[in-house]
Design a protein around this motif. Structure first.
Motif, short mmCIF file in Angstrom:
data_model
loop_
_atom_site.label_atom_id
_atom_site.label_comp_id
_atom_site.label_asym_id
_atom_site.label_seq_id
_atom_site.Cartn_x
_atom_site.Cartn_y
_atom_site.Cartn_z
N SER A 185 2.55 -2.60 -1.26
CA SER A 185 1.57 -2.70 -0.07
C SER A 185 2.53 -3.03 0.97
CB SER A 185 0.52 -3.66 -0.30
OG SER A 185 1.24 -5.24 -0.38
N TYR A 213 -2.80 -8.78 1.10
CA TYR A 213 -3.21 -7.91 0.00
C TYR A 213 -3.29 -8.51 -1.38
CZ TYR A 213 -2.00 -3.77 2.98
OH TYR A 213 -2.11 -2.80 3.98
N MET A 257 -5.79 2.56 -2.83
CA MET A 257 -4.49 3.09 -2.44
C MET A 257 -3.90 3.92 -3.77
SD MET A 257 -1.70 -0.16 -2.50
CE MET A 257 -2.31 -0.67 -0.96
N GLU A 261 -3.41 4.46 1.87
CA GLU A 261 -4.18 3.41 1.67
C GLU A 261 -5.56 3.82 2.60
OE1 GLU A 261 -2.70 -0.51 2.99
OE2 GLU A 261 -4.49 -1.05 4.06
#
Lengths: 175, 485
Positions: free
Chosen positions: B380, B386, B413, B420
């Motif tokens: 990420s 996240y 994602m 994403e």
């Protein structure tokens, strides 16, 4: 019976119900009945005289049983260190007490992360108290994550109260 | 006639009835309001895969989309840009003896399942022309006239606590049955499951996706004020029906997770005064500690899809790391060893990798590592924090919670972190769980303020069909079961 003995007896009885009680936060009203401070609170708050330096009420209210944290942090602020120094002194003078340190987070975070964050905060307090002379076997930590907010609004005024570690004392050896 | 054995005594028996086998592709024509069912017999499998990927992920996703199993007897795929739900007609299933009100109830539930996906729209039954009978030939012109593209007919028989539900699906514009007629047999108490099975068949035939309506959700049922919330485990059908409570409210419970066979759940309980992982057998509702684990706090448990191990977080001295317990030998292994918080793990469907969150970079981010531990790869990289990554049961995506600029989002994602896409935005959304087909996500949405509360919501992976799941009372921490047998 002198005054101190009576208060210790009361404390003992209270400690049985307040210390590490699995149902402490279970049946909401049950726990609330024990504390004068109200919501989601601290089991020892309602009994003892806050002016009596030997009482748990003194510890909770006069010294202060809570310290607060900035967002997503577990670092102790200077204010927190001051309170914890007084807590450590009190615990040093009252070796008959043990403490469970509760770590809490505000609601702005995911549930499991907040449990881990609460554990970090409680441990920061525990380590400070140990560094200031409290025996490690008198202290234990537990995290409630965001499960038990003290203040229920959804803005910083409440969040800042909820990002806390609470030192919950009880009479008895070992934890 | 072929009969398939039923895995458990309560499962409806599936009996196939003869019908034609033709392949179709549902394609949206240039005209916005006209969608036709086009036979795709002879169209290469690749085309059909593209068709689906475009619908669900946008054109950029095509290369990464795994080829879908082509073994189904009949497949329809939905082209891109489906905005108008497909209109279908579902006249009340014929009562072929003793069914009474069950016929209408089953028909309505089939329609509700389909409409709930946002992909289908039931045509008002008052517009239907002429009567229908399950065994009579279909008067396609009557259904074309009201622009029905799919027609569902059915029949219900009830006797001595047992019911049988039959259905057929027709492609109105090509004038053909869509797959075989099927018959489900079970107990009257299972009527909702049989309706879900019918709807699952229809959904799968028309979308080419796996079924998911006949499934359950375990979650935390909430009551009481915000500062003294009472929590107990509950289990219900995916649509909130048939609630059963698995624990009382005497202690805080959080984040239940199903075993791969759906018969057991892992959860975290404060029963001892400290958060510890427990394991419950759903049938008997008996629970016990997962194991005599070390550590001050154990939480965030998940089964591996091959049921060989449980991964969890263990906190000691304020530091939280990931551990795995082998369910066969009982051995414990430490998978991460960092001063950061590592939690919210989730196995890949083949149990070979683990996705989890860690704040080792300073904020919560998502990482992937081999199931046995080893160097994690961060996936990420967008703005914000996240957390709670969950690997899709199809292996193609990871759902997550994202916090950014004071808002919470549920997103998906690719497993390498690319593409994403945020599906929701609110004051507080968290904790996605995947439907068994990997195409729908359920999560917790909490409203703000002193009177705020938690509710379960669902959304599909294109961001469509966002809706509250009608659970009884406040609910959080959903975990979606595998498809029921």
């Amino acid at each position: 019976m002198n005054k101190i003995t009576i208060s210790l007896l009361l404390i003992g009885a209270l400690a049985l119900s307040a210390c590490n009680n699995p149902n402490k936060y279970g049946k909401g009203a049950g726990a609330a009945g024990l504390n004068g401070a109200g919501a989601g609170g601290i089991g020892v708050g309602g009994l003892g005289d806050p002016n009596d330096p030997n009482s748990p009420a003194y510890f909770a209210q006069t010294i202060g049983d809570k310290v607060h944290f900035v967002v997503d942090q577990s670092t102790l602020t200077p204010e927190a260190r001051g309170i914890l120094t007084s807590q450590a002194n009190w615990l040093g003078q009252h070796p008959g007490y043990t403490a469970i340190i509760e770590g809490h987070a505000d609601e702005q975070g995911t549930r499991e992360y907040n449990l881990a964050l609460g554990a970090r905060r409680a441990t920061a307090v525990q380590e400070f108290l140990i560094a200031n002379g409290v025996a490690g076997n008198r202290l234990r930590t537990v995290s409630y994550g965001k499960e038990r907010p003290l203040a229920v609004c959804s803005d910083e005024q409440c969040y800042s109260q909820n990002r806390r570690a609470v030192t919950v004392i009880s009479a008895g050896a070992g934890v | 006639m072929m009969a398939r054995a039923c895995p458990t005594s309560t499962a409806p028996v599936i009996v196939t009835a003869p019908a034609t086998d033709r392949r179709h592709c549902l394609c949206r024509s240039q005209s916005r309001n006209q969608r036709r069912l086009v036979p795709t017999k002879g169209i290469p499998a690749m085309f059909r895969t593209l068709c689906l990927a475009a619908a669900l992920m946008g054109s950029a996703a095509l290369s990464a989309m795994p080829a879908l199993a082509q073994s189904g007897p009949l497949r329809i795929t939905i082209t891109d840009g489906v905005i108008e739900p497909l209109p279908f007609a579902a006249p009340v299933f014929t009562d072929e003896g003793g069914a009474g009100e069950l016929s209408a109830a089953i028909t309505q539930l089939v329609a509700a399942d389909l409409e709930g996906t946002g992909l289908f729209r039931q045509i008002d039954p008052s517009a239907y022309i002429g009567g229908t009978s399950f065994d009579a030939p279909v008067a396609y012109e009557n259904w074309k006239a009201i622009n029905a593209q799919a027609l569902i007919t059915g029949a219900v028989t009830a006797s001595g606590g047992k019911i049988q539900v039959k259905f057929r699906l027709f492609d109105v514009f090509s004038g053909q049955p869509l797959g075989e007629g099927l018959q489900f047999a079970g107990t009257e108490a299972d009527w909702r499951r049989m309706a879900h099975k019918v709807a699952d068949q229809i959904y799968s035939r028309i979308t080419g996706e796996g079924p998911y309506f006949d499934s359950r959700v375990v979650y935390v049922s909430e009551s009481g004020p915000k500062n003294a919330r009472q929590k107990r485990l509950a289990i219900s059908d995916y649509d909130g029906a048939n609630v059963q409570y698995l624990t009382d409210s005497s202690t805080i419970v959080i984040a239940p997770r199903f075993s791969p066979d759906g018969n057991r759940i892992l959860f975290t309980s404060f029963e001892t005064g400290f958060p510890r992982i427990k394991l419950m057998d759903i049938g008997s509702m008996a629970s016990k500690p997962l194991a005599d684990l070390q550590g001050n706090m154990t939480f965030a448990p998940r089964f591996s899809p091959d049921a060989s191990s449980v991964i969890f977080s263990l906190e000691q001295g304020g530091n939280t790391d990931l551990y795995a317990m082998n369910l066969r030998g009982g051995g414990i292994s430490q998978l991460t060893n960092s001063p950061a918080i590592e939690t919210a793990p989730s196995y890949s469907p083949d149990s070979s990798q683990i996705v989890f969150e860690s704040d080792r970079s300073g904020t919560q981010q998502i990482y992937v590592m081999p199931a046995g531990g080893g160097e994690p790869t961060r996936i990420s990289f967008g703005e914000g924090r996240y957390s709670t990554p969950v690997w899709s049961p199809r292996g193609d995506m990871i759902a997550f919670t994202k916090q950014n600029k004071g808002r919470f989002h549920i997103g998906v994602m690719r497993v390498d972190g690319s593409e994403e896409r945020l599906l929701t935005s609110s004051f507080l959304d968290e904790g996605p769980t995947w439907a068994p087909n990997g195409r729908v996500i359920m999560f917790t949405r909490e409203s703000a303020g002193a009177a705020g509360g938690a509710q379960l919501y669902s959304v599909d992976i294109s961001g469509r069909a966002l809706r509250a799941v009608p659970m009884k009372g406040a609910a959080s921490d959903p975990s979606w079961s595998p498809l029921l047998p």
